[in-house]
Scaffold this active site. Structure first.
Site, short mmCIF file in Angstrom:
data_model
loop_
_atom_site.label_atom_id
_atom_site.label_comp_id
_atom_site.label_asym_id
_atom_site.label_seq_id
_atom_site.Cartn_x
_atom_site.Cartn_y
_atom_site.Cartn_z
N THR A 109 10.40 -36.65 19.30
CA THR A 109 10.85 -38.04 19.26
C THR A 109 10.59 -38.62 17.87
OG1 THR A 109 10.22 -38.25 21.58
CG2 THR A 109 10.67 -40.29 20.38
N THR A 110 11.55 -39.37 17.35
CA THR A 110 11.37 -40.03 16.06
C THR A 110 11.36 -41.54 16.26
OG1 THR A 110 13.76 -39.95 15.63
CG2 THR A 110 12.43 -38.14 14.78
N SER A 138 7.63 -32.96 14.89
CA SER A 138 8.63 -32.65 13.87
C SER A 138 9.83 -33.56 14.05
CB SER A 138 9.06 -31.18 13.97
OG SER A 138 10.05 -30.89 13.00
N ASN A 143 12.66 -32.54 13.44
CA ASN A 143 13.74 -31.64 13.87
C ASN A 143 13.15 -30.26 14.15
OD1 ASN A 143 16.16 -30.02 13.97
ND2 ASN A 143 17.20 -31.72 12.97
N PHE A 144 13.36 -29.76 15.36
CA PHE A 144 12.82 -28.45 15.74
C PHE A 144 13.82 -27.31 15.56
CE2 PHE A 144 9.59 -31.05 17.71
CZ PHE A 144 8.45 -30.29 17.51
N HIS A 204 25.13 -38.99 12.99
CA HIS A 204 24.67 -38.71 14.35
C HIS A 204 25.54 -39.44 15.37
CE1 HIS A 204 20.96 -37.16 12.50
NE2 HIS A 204 20.82 -36.51 13.63
N LYS A 235 22.12 -42.66 19.16
CA LYS A 235 20.85 -42.50 18.45
C LYS A 235 20.28 -43.86 18.10
CE LYS A 235 18.58 -39.88 14.77
NZ LYS A 235 17.55 -39.42 15.73
#
Length: 233
Positions: A72-73, A96, A98-99, A131, A135
């Site tokens: 989560t960001t 992260s 982005n995984f 995106h 988002k």
């Protein structure tokens, strides 16, 4: 391995499918309508929720002695607080932006290019991220990570969504249809341009990387990154 899914939107559902295909068991699918019952039985929690829920999800996991993989960001103003809680509870943590395994290789390429370009004053760097319209945060966490990579390896000092001033990196954040994620780093001069780009075709890459990270983190204590998971020196 027993997995708690903290957040059960589109990403959570893809993670569930991949985890089951890899032989794992889902013991909790947490959304806004249920509780954390079953969390304490998990070997690892995977958090792909929303910014306002992430801190509670991560905190509950640490207190339940369950290591956390968080993708989560938009909540990173609480990052230091979560790191302190992780250490206090002897927890395990990977956060992260982005995984995706490909994106993490892209991060390394971005860092290397920034070092190479750092002495060439004739080039200006800018970024674009695209995106899907659902988002919630802008710019994306991945774009911020890319900008930080440039800043750490050059004379740039900050990023901005506005018109860039000297030593600032402009990030253009575009929201379009159902685009999973496209990130471009541009170096432009009067005579030519250099561009590196990562394009995600589906959410599969993000989900697969999160499950791989969870497999790696299970049973560990400490704070790690995807560099540890991928053994990138």
């Amino acid at each position: 391995m027993k997995i708690a899914l903290l957040g059960y939107g589109k990403m959570g559902q893809v993670i569930e499918r991949i985890a089951l295909e890899r032989g794992h068991e889902i013991v909790l699918k947490k959304d806004e309508f249920n509780t954390y019952e079953g969390l304490e039985t998990a070997d690892v929690a995977i958090d792909f929720s929303v910014p306002m829920a992430a801190v509670d999800n991560i905190s509950h996991s640490f207190r339940a002695k369950v290591p956390v993989v968080s993708g989560t960001t938009g909540w990173l103003e609480h990052y230091d607080e979560m790191i302190a809680l992780c250490k206090d509870q002897n927890g395990g943590f990977i956060s992260s932006s982005n995984f995706s395994l490909g994106v993490n290789i892209f991060f390394e390429l971005n860092n290397y290019l920034a070092k190479m370009m750092s002495t060439l004053d004739s080039y200006n760097v800018s970024m674009e991220e695209i995106h899907h319209i659902h988002k919630l945060d802008a710019p994306s966490g991945t774009a911020i990570s890319l900008a930080k990579g440039v800043i750490e390896n050059s004379n740039y000092t900050k990023w901005t969504l506005d018109e860039a001033k000297e030593n600032e990196i402009h990030i253009e954040a575009v929201r379009l249809d159902e685009v999973p994620g496209t990130h471009t780093v541009n170096y432009n001069s009067d005579v030519d341009s250099i561009e590196i780009k990562h394009t995600a075709h589906t959410r599969e890459g993000f989900a697969f990387g999160a499950v791989v990270a969870a497999e790696w983190l299970a049973g560990k204590q400490g704070v790690y990154t995807m560099k540890d998971v991928l053994n990138i020196k």
